[in-house]
Design a protein around this motif. Structure first.
Motif, PDB file in Angstrom:
ATOM      1  N   GLY A 145       0.822  -1.200   0.000  1.00  0.00           N
ATOM      2  CA  GLY A 145       0.000   0.000   0.000  1.00  0.00           C
ATOM      3  C   GLY A 145       0.856   1.249   0.000  1.00  0.00           C
ATOM      4  O   GLY A 145       2.067   1.192  -0.255  1.00  0.00           O
ATOM      5  N   ASP A 146       0.180   2.370   0.335  1.00  0.00           N
ATOM      6  CA  ASP A 146       0.887   3.654   0.315  1.00  0.00           C
ATOM      7  C   ASP A 146       1.719   3.866   1.585  1.00  0.00           C
ATOM      8  O   ASP A 146       2.864   4.284   1.522  1.00  0.00           O
ATOM      9  N   VAL A 147       1.087   3.605   2.730  1.00  0.00           N
ATOM     10  CA  VAL A 147       1.755   3.946   3.989  1.00  0.00           C
ATOM     11  C   VAL A 147       1.694   2.761   4.953  1.00  0.00           C
ATOM     12  O   VAL A 147       0.626   2.165   5.132  1.00  0.00           O
ATOM     13  N   LEU A 148       2.838   2.456   5.540  1.00  0.00           N
ATOM     14  CA  LEU A 148       2.871   1.490   6.641  1.00  0.00           C
ATOM     15  C   LEU A 148       3.282   2.231   7.904  1.00  0.00           C
ATOM     16  O   LEU A 148       4.351   2.849   7.950  1.00  0.00           O
ATOM     17  N   LEU A 149       2.426   2.175   8.917  1.00  0.00           N
ATOM     18  CA  LEU A 149       2.812   2.729  10.209  1.00  0.00           C
ATOM     19  C   LEU A 149       3.468   1.621  11.034  1.00  0.00           C
ATOM     20  O   LEU A 149       2.915   0.528  11.145  1.00  0.00           O
ATOM     21  N   VAL A 150       4.632   1.907  11.554  1.00  0.00           N
ATOM     22  CA  VAL A 150       5.315   0.931  12.413  1.00  0.00           C
ATOM     23  C   VAL A 150       5.387   1.515  13.816  1.00  0.00           C
ATOM     24  O   VAL A 150       6.002   2.563  14.032  1.00  0.00           O
ATOM     25  N   GLY A 151       4.734   0.839  14.741  1.00  0.00           N
ATOM     26  CA  GLY A 151       4.742   1.320  16.123  1.00  0.00           C
ATOM     27  C   GLY A 151       5.277   0.262  17.055  1.00  0.00           C
ATOM     28  O   GLY A 151       5.544  -0.875  16.665  1.00  0.00           O
ATOM     29  N   TRP A 152       5.465   0.667  18.297  1.00  0.00           N
ATOM     30  CA  TRP A 152       5.866  -0.284  19.346  1.00  0.00           C
ATOM     31  C   TRP A 152       5.358   0.261  20.672  1.00  0.00           C
ATOM     32  O   TRP A 152       5.157   1.467  20.819  1.00  0.00           O
ATOM     33  N   GLY A 154      -2.861   1.457  20.749  1.00  0.00           N
ATOM     34  CA  GLY A 154      -4.275   1.813  20.630  1.00  0.00           C
ATOM     35  C   GLY A 154      -4.483   2.993  19.705  1.00  0.00           C
ATOM     36  O   GLY A 154      -5.323   2.950  18.796  1.00  0.00           O
ATOM     37  N   ALA A 155      -3.698   4.046  19.905  1.00  0.00           N
ATOM     38  CA  ALA A 155      -3.877   5.266  19.110  1.00  0.00           C
ATOM     39  C   ALA A 155      -3.542   4.996  17.640  1.00  0.00           C
ATOM     40  O   ALA A 155      -4.248   5.462  16.732  1.00  0.00           O
ATOM     41  N   ILE A 156      -2.470   4.241  17.387  1.00  0.00           N
ATOM     42  CA  ILE A 156      -2.081   3.957  15.999  1.00  0.00           C
ATOM     43  C   ILE A 156      -3.155   3.106  15.325  1.00  0.00           C
ATOM     44  O   ILE A 156      -3.582   3.387  14.197  1.00  0.00           O
ATOM     45  N   THR A 157      -3.625   2.089  16.035  1.00  0.00           N
ATOM     46  CA  THR A 157      -4.625   1.199  15.443  1.00  0.00           C
ATOM     47  C   THR A 157      -5.905   1.963  15.131  1.00  0.00           C
ATOM     48  O   THR A 157      -6.479   1.828  14.043  1.00  0.00           O
ATOM     49  N   ALA A 158      -6.354   2.792  16.083  1.00  0.00           N
ATOM     50  CA  ALA A 158      -7.580   3.564  15.848  1.00  0.00           C
ATOM     51  C   ALA A 158      -7.398   4.512  14.668  1.00  0.00           C
ATOM     52  O   ALA A 158      -8.297   4.670  13.826  1.00  0.00           O
ATOM     53  N   LYS A 211       5.015   2.326  -0.030  1.00  0.00           N
ATOM     54  CA  LYS A 211       5.718   3.500  -0.562  1.00  0.00           C
ATOM     55  C   LYS A 211       6.344   4.322   0.562  1.00  0.00           C
ATOM     56  O   LYS A 211       7.410   4.893   0.395  1.00  0.00           O
ATOM     57  N   HIS A 212       5.604   4.428   1.672  1.00  0.00           N
ATOM     58  CA  HIS A 212       6.106   5.224   2.798  1.00  0.00           C
ATOM     59  C   HIS A 212       6.063   4.398   4.081  1.00  0.00           C
ATOM     60  O   HIS A 212       5.087   3.676   4.306  1.00  0.00           O
ATOM     61  N   VAL A 213       7.113   4.540   4.863  1.00  0.00           N
ATOM     62  CA  VAL A 213       7.114   3.929   6.191  1.00  0.00           C
ATOM     63  C   VAL A 213       7.104   5.071   7.216  1.00  0.00           C
ATOM     64  O   VAL A 213       7.944   5.973   7.158  1.00  0.00           O
ATOM     65  N   VAL A 214       6.115   5.049   8.090  1.00  0.00           N
ATOM     66  CA  VAL A 214       5.962   6.120   9.073  1.00  0.00           C
ATOM     67  C   VAL A 214       5.989   5.513  10.484  1.00  0.00           C
ATOM     68  O   VAL A 214       5.329   4.507  10.740  1.00  0.00           O
ATOM     69  N   VAL A 215       6.783   6.134  11.354  1.00  0.00           N
ATOM     70  CA  VAL A 215       6.998   5.561  12.689  1.00  0.00           C
ATOM     71  C   VAL A 215       6.540   6.554  13.759  1.00  0.00           C
ATOM     72  O   VAL A 215       7.265   7.495  14.083  1.00  0.00           O
ATOM     73  N   PRO A 216       5.323   6.355  14.306  1.00  0.00           N
ATOM     74  CA  PRO A 216       4.874   7.246  15.383  1.00  0.00           C
ATOM     75  C   PRO A 216       5.487   6.803  16.720  1.00  0.00           C
ATOM     76  O   PRO A 216       5.401   5.640  17.085  1.00  0.00           O
TER      77      PRO A 216
END
Lengths: 345, 622
Positions: free
Chosen positions: B519-526, B531-535, B570-575
């Protein structure tokens, strides 16, 4: 006279008799020629068989410094930990496994400087440890800086103009921490050292032994002024529980108190000793006399300053667990906790 | 009112159904706000809703009364569907004094409800909160529906005749407020009544007072027709099972005890009190009937040293702390790496550096866990995602520590530690069995002779006759474990220790992707941002955007399939609640041009902040 009346029910029964050789490891002993540590090592190896604890139930724990290489030379379980921290590991080892006999080997820098906090807390908790503090009044392994027990004004590599800080008194620290066994011995007086180590080994509770030890390379003659063979008899006072304090050739000097609290040396005629000599009482509940003796330098007392009995940390921990076990250990009930609700399928 | 009815009258006012709601209780740190919030959470769980909570309190136990610094808050979101966060903006604020109003009103949804204790709005309190004039008497709160209630006076009236002192009466007003909220959201009162009876079993006067206050608040909300209507939130469809509420710290404690009970290795916890980790020590101290030994050490270093000693003699050794404590333990953690002993180190992260923000949350200790020791010193690092997940990850940390003979870090954080959620109690049969590896026969024993599968060394403990050996912090000779200064041996041992930790990758389950695998964006969290990322991702997916997310529970080693997943976007974003720590790791390891969404305010992410962050990244910002 063995004045110990402790029970040894947590110590295992002796197997086939061990000898000094059984406690020597196969590692080459690497201390400088002339180091006092050799004598202490062989003294410990010599007295261990008589304590009746099997090798596999004996653990030596050390920190960092010359003395802390000790565990490598013992054919027992051993842990050479990090600077100052040996009492923390050792306290847990004993509490986790009350069936073990645990020795701590430390030095004046390791035990009183970087690890001072751990030492006082292990002692105040009456952790059942035998703590041997080798005091040579110098940092040897880092090649000659002053230590927390170095004499005021001492010139060393890090104090070329002399130190400007007062030394700590290891026994005063141990007594203030309410250690239940406190003693001093000298590395050059082997029979007496062995006697003290045996008593420490049999003591149940925190046993603290300061061993005056020579560093032949960086502080040669560390204790010659009191413990040198030529002056020892005149400068050191051997403490014996229940006996009047006599020292010097044929016991011609004694110690009594003047002005209530101040020890003074008096000449003694052995045929007619004065009635007011101080009589040693290592069993006194409060360590007042022991404190007073710990402050003396001329003569310098050695022997057992204090030897009292109190419940040990590991015993008390086991007692709480035994009491708590009246409630069953039901993991499922624990996970459920007090308030649950059920979501039906 | 001379007598408070204990029977709740039949409901006559209209009930409006809502999907979810966010309530925030706020007051002085002495007002019992945390207790009120916890009670509301329990009642909400019993009502069958999913929920998430956010207790937010000052570091001072009793900051000066009435001041902005002393405001304590407790926010809860509950819903008829899955709840992932405590909510961005409250629908209802209960403010016990002007300071609580001042610090919280601006976050309330426009048109939302603000209930205030009118009696606390005197000139002294207004001044302390920095109000020139009472906000109840000007237009400054016109964006919200404000309901002033004489909480103090009404509570006093309700408790008349009980013989309580004015201070004792005053302390019950939080239950009056709670009773009002129970009516507003149609919550059952019985769990709180039971709690009061247990809590004050030996002080029946206080039990009676608190129950009366609770009931009086409930009745008052209805009879005074304060709110016009009240709300119902339907039960959430939740996986069948037995549930309880659990905070992250409770779950961590239970995970450690469970790992001990299942493995048969007695638990050792050496710990030194530190916010926000102390509750783990408190909780485990209560369970000595499981044979656990807790040791409150003289300092953080001693706590870690004790854990190493306990591990050496065969216990399941653990220590619990927060970032400053980890800094102190670091040398000893290196000793555990060198001596290859199993020790679980739990870091409940808080805002740093130094003392930082003791009661606030942050994720800024990841690099400390990964690299914060002298020498090449690899330690496996795990992180929990939700309060309930702390149980699973604490258990897993113990299992890995014993299997691979290594210290293991578990990272949680202040938000997870104090926040709670309904937790399905796992039947003990579901817990993965593990035990200490068998000791090799004496003839084959060498202290550093490794198991080829795991590269773990044998765990020979005192008492084992013939296995006597010495270990320590000086470099070990391969196989024999004797002291060695040999250059080739050192390099071999450094690489062996690293290889052993890397082997843990074989125990990591396949990474779950929320959404499509490309897809366009993958958010990678830990960690606690789960909860916030999933929502946020669910919201963006509903809007038709090609956004997916993965949430890492294994930070060292990383999951073996992560590189392949990253390559699908395309983009990897890490909150992260830090300046970009996982971001650095991912960029270094996978050479991806990942971008960060970073917040360092001592507070968790709001869902809207993550959505906005993704937008900013896509627009070329950040």
């Amino acid at each position: 006279m063995d004045d110990h009346d402790h029970n040894f029910d947590t110590l295992p029964a002796a197997g086939p008799a061990l000898t000094m050789k059984d406690f020597k490891s196969d590692q080459m002993v690497r201390w400088c020629p002339g180091c006092g540590d050799f004598a202490i090592l062989s003294s410990v190896q010599k007295i261990l068989p008589a304590l009746g604890v099997p090798r596999e139930k004996t653990v030596f724990v050390s920190g960092i410094g010359c003395s802390s290489r000790f565990p490598y030379y013992m054919n027992t379980y051993g842990f050479h930990s990090i600077h100052g921290r040996a009492p923390t590991l050792a306290t847990a080892i004993k509490c986790a496994r009350p069936d073990l006999q645990v020795w701590v080997v430390t030095g004046d820098g390791d035990g009183l400087s970087i690890g001072g906090n751990h030492l006082i807390h292990a002692l105040r908790k009456n952790a059942d440890l035998k703590i041997l503090l080798f005091n040579n009044r110098i940092y040897g392994l880092t090649k000659g800086q002053y230590s927390p027990t170095s004499e005021f004004g001492k010139k060393t590599k890090s104090s070329p103009m002399g130190t400007i800080d007062e030394p700590l008194n290891p026994l005063a620290i141990a007594l203030a921490s309410e250690a239940t066994f406190v003693a001093r011995a000298v590395d050059t007086d082997l029979p007496f050292l062995g006697e003290i180590l045996t008593k420490a080994g049999k003591h149940k509770g925190s046993a603290f032994v300061e061993i005056l030890q020579n560093c032949a390379v960086f502080n040669d003659g560390s204790w010659d002024e009191v413990a040198g063979k030529a002056v020892r008899d005149e400068k050191m006072l051997r403490l014996e529980h229940g006996k009047p304090m006599l020292f010097g050739k044929e016991g011609r000097q004694g110690v009594r108190l003047k002005n209530g609290f101040e020890p003074e040396v008096v000449a003694v005629d052995p045929a007619n000793p004065p009635k007011d000599l101080l009589v040693h009482d290592a069993k006194a509940k409060t360590p007042t006399l022991a404190h007073l003796l710990a402050q003396m330098h001329e003569p310098m007392p050695h022997g057992v300053f204090r030897d009292v009995s109190k419940p040990t940390l590991d015993q008390l921990m086991e007692e709480q667990i035994a009491a708590a076990k009246s409630k069953p250990a039901d993991l499922q009930a624990l996970l459920r906790g007090a308030e649950t609700w059920t979501v039906a399928a | 009112m001379t007598e408070t009815p204990t029977q709740v009258p039949p409901k006559t006012q209209t009930i409006e159904e809502v999907e979810s709601a966010v309530i925030r209780f706020a007051g002085d740190s002495g007002d019992g706000i945390q207790l009120t919030g916890t009670q509301f959470s329990t009642a909400t769980a019993f009502a069958g809703n999913d929920l998430a909570t956010f207790p937010d309190y000052p570091a001072e136990i009793r900051a000066p009364a009435g001041t902005l610094a002393g405001v304590s808050g407790f926010q809860i979101q509950f819903s008829s569907h899955e709840v992932l966060t405590p909510g961005d903006a409250p629908d209802v604020l209960v403010a016990m004094n002007p300071a609580a109003l001042k610090t919280n009103a601006k976050n309330v949804k426009k048109g939302g409800l603000i209930v205030v204790n009118k009696d606390a709005f005197n000139s002294a309190n207004l001044k302390k909160a920095g109000y020139e004039a009472s906000p109840l008497e000007d237009a400054s709160l016109s964006d919200w529906r404000v309901i002033p209630v004489e909480l103090t006076r009404l509570t006093r009236q309700a408790l008349e005749g009980l013989g309580l002192s004015p201070t004792e009466t005053e302390r019950c007003k939080n239950f009056f407020a709670l009773g009002m909220m129970y009516w507003l959201y149609d919550r059952p009162l019985d769990a709180t009544r039971r709690w009061i009876e247990t809590k004050f079993a030996k002080k029946p006067k206080f039990a009676e007072a608190n129950k009366r206050a609770l009931d009086a608040g409930h009745v008052y909300a209805e009879t005074a027709e304060l709110f016009g209507c009240h709300y119902r939130v339907r039960r959430a469809p939740i996986k069948p099972g037995v549930y309880r509420n659990v905070t992250g710290n409770e779950a961590t404690a239970l995970g450690l005890v469970a790992a001990s009970a299942v493995s048969g290795l007695p638990l050792w916890l050496g710990s030194y009190p530190i916010t926000p980790a102390s509750e783990i020590l408190h909780e485990i101290s209560k369970h000595k009937n499981f044979g656990v030994k807790t040791f409150q050490a003289e300092d953080e270093i001693a706590a870690m040293g004790s854990a190493i000693g306990a591990a050496f003699v065969g216990m399941l050794a653990t220590t619990t702390t927060s970032g400053p404590g980890v800094a102190l333990k670091s040398e000893a953690i290196g000793l555990a790496v060198m001596t290859e002993l199993p020790v679980v180190v739990v870091n409940v992260q808080r805002g740093g550096p130094s003392t930082g923000l003791p009661t606030k949350t942050e994720q800024a200790d990841l690099l400390q866990a990964l690299y914060g020791r002298n020498g090449e010193c690899p330690v496996p690092v795990l992180a929990a995602a939700t309060p309930g997940d702390c149980f699973k990850m604490a258990y897993e940390a113990c299992r890995l520590a014993v299997k691979y003979m290594t210290p293991v870090f578990l990272l949680t954080d202040g938000y997870l530690a104090n926040g709670s959620e309904p937790w399905r109690v796992p039947p003990t049969s579901e817990l993965e069995k593990f035990a200490a590896p068998a000791l090799p026969p004496l003839a084959e024993f060498q202290p550093y002779k490794r198991d080829p599968e795991t590269l773990a060394r044998p765990w020979a403990t005192p008492g084992a006759k013939g296995y006597e050996h010495r270990i320590g912090g000086i470099e070990k000779a391969d196989v024999t474990g004797n002291v060695s200064y040999d250059p080739d041996n050192h390099e071999r041992m450094v690489r062996l220790r690293a290889a052993k930790v890397a082997k843990i990758a074989q125990d990591i389950p396949p990474t779950e992707v929320l959404g499509a695998r490309t897809g366009d964006v993958l958010l990678v969290g830990w960690g606690g941002t789960y909860g916030a990322i999933t929502a946020a991702v669910q919201e963006m997916q509903k809007a038709g955007r090609k956004v997916s997310a993965v949430h890492l529970r294994h930070l060292n080693p990383l999951p073996p399939d992560l590189g392949e997943i990253l390559a699908g976007f395309k983009h990897v974003v890490v909150p992260e609640l830090n300046m970009g720590q996982l971001l650095k790791v991912l960029r270094a390891k996978y050479l991806v041009p990942a971008k960060g969404i970073n917040k360092i305010k001592g507070r968790p992410f709001m869902v809207s902040e993550i959505v906005a962050g993704v937008d900013a990244v896509l627009k070329g910002g950040n």
